[in-house]
Design an enzyme around this catalytic site. Structure first.
Site, PDB file in Angstrom:
ATOM      1  CB  SER A 174      -6.587  -2.344   6.499  1.00 45.68           C
ATOM      2  OG  SER A 174      -6.194  -2.898   7.739  1.00 45.68           O
ATOM      3  CG  ASP A 189      -0.663  -6.768   6.066  1.00 46.06           C
ATOM      4  OD1 ASP A 189      -0.554  -8.010   5.953  1.00 46.06           O
ATOM      5  OD2 ASP A 189      -1.740  -6.166   5.915  1.00 46.06           O
ATOM      6  CD  GLU A 211      -9.385  -8.985   2.035  1.00 43.02           C
ATOM      7  OE1 GLU A 211      -8.201  -9.095   2.385  1.00 43.02           O
ATOM      8  OE2 GLU A 211      -9.997  -7.894   2.013  1.00 43.02           O
TER       9      GLU A 211
HETATM   10  O1  KIV Z   1      -4.631  -5.116   5.939  1.00 40.23           O
HETATM   11  C1  KIV Z   1      -5.452  -5.818   6.546  1.00 40.23           C
HETATM   12  O2  KIV Z   1      -6.124  -5.375   7.481  1.00 40.23           O
HETATM   13  C2  KIV Z   1      -5.628  -7.192   6.099  1.00 40.23           C
HETATM   14  C3  KIV Z   1      -6.836  -7.919   6.581  1.00 40.23           C
HETATM   15  C4  KIV Z   1      -8.033  -7.328   5.953  1.00 40.23           C
HETATM   16  C5  KIV Z   1      -6.748  -9.367   6.384  1.00 40.23           C
HETATM   17  O3  KIV Z   1      -4.840  -7.679   5.354  1.00 40.23           O
END
Ligand code: KIV
Length: 275
Positions: free
Chosen positions: A52, A90, A190
């Site tokens: 994100s 991530d 989500e």
């Molecule tokens: O990228 C992110 O912030 C996420 C969350 C929204 C779970 O994957």
């Protein structure tokens, strides 16, 4: 020798214990040193360096342009502010889709070069299960993520709640069970109906972390900028805990006014004033 700064207060085992004891798990995103320090001081259990960051930090329209280099750079900064906190990083779009070898090397880079404790990747199809097993084979814990997975927005046709039809509900429940069987230590849910969040949480022994997945998940995650009132648009599931965007804008306007009017710097902000 292990540095103190990477000895974690939490481990994948403590999150399972928290689920068993019914203790909710608190996760928040952070993307740099200052945000990580703030999250640590705010006593969260897990810091997620989410892709994100592409939207809230880099200003992209979605998360698809985020690269491995972006993730490594931001995770390194987060590690410096997080001290002992548990960090999940991530895996960005296309970093785990091409081959198992590339997926393993990219996951390892987030651990060895960037300082994460675990990685997160999106999806629960059979190819993803193989990827998770391959990454686990490198001794890297994997958090899975299903439901409204932002890297799939083109396939979904936008940011649409998933799992509303019986077929989707059944598929997501089945994927969740298979992800646990594949070895994921945690599952982010989500953008799904509350009933599905509850059913998946009850069906699994690994903890579920919800974002727009209702009240019955084992923990919750929010994006730093959203929960602090620093985002332009807020989805329905966000609770904004402070209006920091407004506070910062007001402070910057006051500073601009002071500089323009010559009231900053004042005598007390000057070295060796001449009067
Ligand atoms: O990228 C992110 O912030 C996420 C969350 C929204 C779970 O994957």
């Amino acid at each position: 020798m292990i540095s103190n700064s990477i000895i974690n207060t939490h481990s994948i085992n403590s999150f399972s214990t928290m689920k068993e004891k019914g203790q909710k798990i608190v996760m928040v995103t952070a993307y740099d040193y200052a945000m990580a320090r703030t999250a640590r001081e705010g006593d969260v259990d897990i810091i997620l360096v989410g892709d994100s960051l592409g939207m809230v930090v880099l200003g992209y329209e979605n998360t698809l342009q985020v690269t491995m280099d972006d993730m490594v750079y931001h995770t390194q900064a987060v590690r410096r502010g997080a001290n002992a906190n548990f960090i999940i990083a991530d895996m960005p779009y296309m970093s785990y889709h091409v081959s198992l070898q590339e997926s393993k090397l990219n996951a390892a880079r987030l651990i060895t070069s960037a300082g994460a404790n675990a990685v997160k990747l999106e999806g629960g199809n059979p190819a993803r299960l193989d990827t998770i097993k391959a990454i686990l084979d490198c001794e890297i814990p994997v958090c899975a993520h299903i439901g409204l997975t932002p890297q799939s927005i083109n396939k979904f046709g936008g940011y649409k709640v998933q799992g509303k039809t019986q077929a989707e509900y059944d598929r997501l429940l089945e994927e969740a069970v298979k992800l646990e069987q594949a070895g994921a230590f945690m599952l982010v849910l989500e953008g799904i109906p509350e009933a599905l969040g509850k059913a998946i949480t009850a069906a699994l022994s690994i903890p579920t972390i919800g974002i727009g997945a209702g009240r019955f998940c084992d923990g919750q995650v929010l994006v730093f900028h959203d929960m602090l009132g620093w985002s332009e648009i807020l989805p329905k599931f966000v609770k904004s805990y402070a209006e920091t965007g407004k506070v910062m804008t007001a402070a910057l306007s006051a500073y601009a006014k002071d500089v323009r009017e010559g009231t900053f710097p004042a005598r007390e902000q000057v070295y060796y004033p001449i009067d």
